[in-house]
Design a protein around this motif. Sequence first.
Motif: not given
Length: 121
Positions: A55, A57, A71, A95, A97, A120
């Motif tokens: 997770r 960007h 991350d 954001r 995943e 997410v």
Amino acid sequence: MSLHRKLIVSLAAACALLAGSAHAQYVGPTAGPAAPSNVAAILKNPVDDQAVVLRGHLLRKVGNEKYTFSDGTAEIRVDIDDKVFMNRKIDAKTRVEIRGEVEKDFMESPEIDVDALTVVP
């Protein structure tokens, strides 16, 4: 004991032995090393084709279907096919995943081949 009876007894014993050994073998998945939990760990020890879920960007587009992902621990190049991206509006503040596999080719820095991209909260 007749030859026919000996053959039947031998075959029955062989079948029982094979059936017993077939039940004694485990062929399911085994616990292996844990998947890396962040980009820094992947870059420290990249394992080709290792599944990852991260997770973070997408910071910028760096080529055709190539992006820089972070991350917060480090940055890595990711390959996201247009069909996976699905024309969603995603910027550096969104954001996401990513699910995919580590690609480590000889003499190249590792990247993630992304199979799934999810926005997410």
